[in-house]
Design a protein around this motif. Structure first.
Motif, mmCIF file in Angstrom:
data_model
loop_
_atom_site.group_PDB
_atom_site.id
_atom_site.type_symbol
_atom_site.label_atom_id
_atom_site.label_comp_id
_atom_site.label_asym_id
_atom_site.label_seq_id
_atom_site.Cartn_x
_atom_site.Cartn_y
_atom_site.Cartn_z
ATOM 1 N N THR A 4 102.090 -62.053 36.957
ATOM 2 C CA THR A 4 102.219 -63.307 37.828
ATOM 3 C C THR A 4 102.813 -64.111 37.146
ATOM 4 O O THR A 4 103.386 -64.431 38.114
ATOM 5 C CB THR A 4 101.200 -63.477 38.824
ATOM 6 O OG1 THR A 4 100.348 -63.461 37.059
ATOM 7 C CG2 THR A 4 99.670 -62.363 38.743
ATOM 8 N N TYR A 169 103.976 -70.455 41.113
ATOM 9 C CA TYR A 169 105.011 -69.102 40.929
ATOM 10 C C TYR A 169 105.037 -69.437 42.728
ATOM 11 O O TYR A 169 105.566 -69.353 43.384
ATOM 12 C CB TYR A 169 103.701 -68.179 41.561
ATOM 13 C CG TYR A 169 104.042 -67.002 42.062
ATOM 14 C CD1 TYR A 169 105.692 -66.429 41.750
ATOM 15 C CD2 TYR A 169 103.520 -67.090 43.548
ATOM 16 C CE1 TYR A 169 106.458 -65.816 42.439
ATOM 17 C CE2 TYR A 169 104.305 -65.648 44.509
ATOM 18 C CZ TYR A 169 105.915 -65.158 44.269
ATOM 19 O OH TYR A 169 105.996 -64.227 44.629
ATOM 20 N N LYS A 173 108.405 -69.361 44.430
ATOM 21 C CA LYS A 173 108.639 -69.057 45.833
ATOM 22 C C LYS A 173 109.238 -69.944 46.158
ATOM 23 O O LYS A 173 110.262 -69.380 47.358
ATOM 24 C CB LYS A 173 107.398 -68.279 45.863
ATOM 25 C CG LYS A 173 107.196 -67.433 47.665
ATOM 26 C CD LYS A 173 105.874 -67.199 48.122
ATOM 27 C CE LYS A 173 105.968 -66.078 49.074
ATOM 28 N NZ LYS A 173 106.686 -66.664 50.342
ATOM 29 N N PHE A 218 107.523 -64.742 37.047
ATOM 30 C CA PHE A 218 107.716 -65.552 38.614
ATOM 31 C C PHE A 218 108.416 -64.605 38.841
ATOM 32 O O PHE A 218 108.777 -64.293 40.457
ATOM 33 C CB PHE A 218 107.733 -66.916 38.173
ATOM 34 C CG PHE A 218 106.675 -68.000 37.902
ATOM 35 C CD1 PHE A 218 105.602 -67.706 37.873
ATOM 36 C CD2 PHE A 218 107.214 -69.164 37.630
ATOM 37 C CE1 PHE A 218 104.471 -68.455 37.770
ATOM 38 C CE2 PHE A 218 106.519 -70.203 37.148
ATOM 39 C CZ PHE A 218 104.710 -69.326 37.090
ATOM 40 N N LYS A 221 106.995 -60.733 39.836
ATOM 41 C CA LYS A 221 106.163 -61.020 40.952
ATOM 42 C C LYS A 221 107.104 -60.677 42.354
ATOM 43 O O LYS A 221 106.263 -60.822 43.017
ATOM 44 C CB LYS A 221 105.194 -62.448 41.001
ATOM 45 C CG LYS A 221 103.469 -62.295 41.956
ATOM 46 C CD LYS A 221 103.134 -63.318 41.709
ATOM 47 C CE LYS A 221 101.892 -63.262 42.518
ATOM 48 N NZ LYS A 221 100.765 -64.641 42.526
#
Length: 250
Positions: A4, A169, A173, A218, A221
Motif C-alpha cells: 500500500t 496515500y 490520491k 502509493f 496502490k
C-alpha cells in the motif's frame, strides 16, 4: 498482495506487475535508478568480475575453434544456443514495452495547447487550507520535470514542511486525482490516465523528503484501485493498452 506504500517494500512485493511497470517507467525518466535495481550483495566483486572476464575470453576461443567443426558434429550445442527467452525474460520485455508506450503517451500530450490550466492560487488559512494549498502547488509543479519539482520543494520551506507532514496515500490520491482531472478530458482513454499516473509517481520519487519506495508503493496502490481490473478484463496490461490504442486509431 502488492504494498500500500506505507513502508519500504521487500523483494517479494516488488514482483507484482504494477510495481514493475512503474519502476520501468521511472527508470526511463531517471536512468540512475537502474543502478538501484539489484541489491549490492548481487553485484560481483572485482575478483568475480576478473574471473568472469577470463571465462568470457575462454568461451570466445572455444567458439573460434567450433567454427572449424562440422555442424553435424555439434547439433546439441546449436540447439541450446537457439533456445527461446525464458519466461522471466519475456515478462521483462513485456514490462519494458508497456513503459515505453506510457512514455510515448505522456510525451505526445505534454505540449498540447490548453492541456494544463493553472488554478487560482489560495492563501493557506488553517489545516484544511494548508493541505489544499500544498496539493494545488504540487499539481502545478508536477507539470515540470522531477528535478525541478524537488528543487522547488527544497526552496519553498513552507511547501516542504506541509508536504512532509501531509504525505500519505490519501494525500497522494488527492494530488493524482486533481492532476488527472486537469490534464485529461472526461472522454480521455484509460491509457492516458495510466500514463500520467506513472509520470506523477516517477516525479514524486525524486523528492528527497521521502523514500523512493514509499511513492512507488502509493503509485502501485493507485493503479490497482483504478486501473488493474480494467487491464485484467482486457487480457492484461499489454493487451489492454494495445487494444485501446487500436480502437482510438479506428
Amino acid at each position: 498482495m502488492c504494498p500500500t506504500g506505507a513502508s519500504e517494500m521487500n523483494g517479494t512485493e516488488t514482483d507484482c506487475i504494477e510495481f514493475r511497470i512503474l519502476m520501468a517507467y521511472a527508470q526511463r525518466r531517471r536512468p540512475e535508478l537502474k543502478a538501484q535495481r539489484s541489491p549490492e550483495k548481487e553485484r560481483p566483486s572485482p575478483a568475480a568480475r576478473e574471473h568472469k572476464a577470463s571465462e568470457t575470453s575462454k568461451t570466445k576461443k572455444r567458439r573460434g575453434w567450433k567454427k572449424l567443426i562440422p555442424k553435424c558434429v555439434r547439433p546439441q550445442e546449436e540447439e541450446l544456443s537457439e533456445q527461446p527467452p525464458t519466461r522471466d525474460q519475456a515478462k521483462e520485455k513485456d514490462v519494458e514495452e508497456i513503459a515505453e508506450k506510457l512514455q510515448e503517451i505522456v510525451d505526445s500530450n505534454q505540449n498540447l495547447p490548453g492541456l494544463f490550466r493553472r488554478s487560482d492560487s489560495i492563501e493557506p488559512d488553517g489545516i484544511d487550507d494548508e493541505e489544499q494549498y500544498t496539493i494545488q502547488r504540487l499539481v502545478e509543479l508536477l507539470k515540470e520535470s522531477g528535478d525541478e519539482l524537488n528543487q522547488e520543494i527544497k526552496t519553498d520551506k513552507y511547501l516542504s514542511k506541509c508536504f512532509k507532514e501531509a504525505y500519505s496515500y490519501s494525500f497522494f490520491k488527492k494530488v493524482t486525482d486533481m492532476f488527472l482531472e486537469r490534464v485529461c478530458s472526461s472522454a480521455a482513454q484509460e491509457p492516458d490516465r495510466i500514463a500520467f499516473t506513472a509520470d506523477i509517481t516517477a516525479k514524486l520519487t525524486t523528492v528527497d523528503n521521502h523514500p523512493m519506495n514509499q511513492s512507488m508503493g502509493f503509485g502501485v496502490k493507485y493503479l490497482r484501485e483504478h486501473f488493474s481490473i480494467w487491464a485484467e478484463s482486457h487480457g492484461g496490461w499489454q493487451k489492454a493498452l494495445n487494444n485501446a490504442e487500436e480502437e482510438e486509431v479506428e
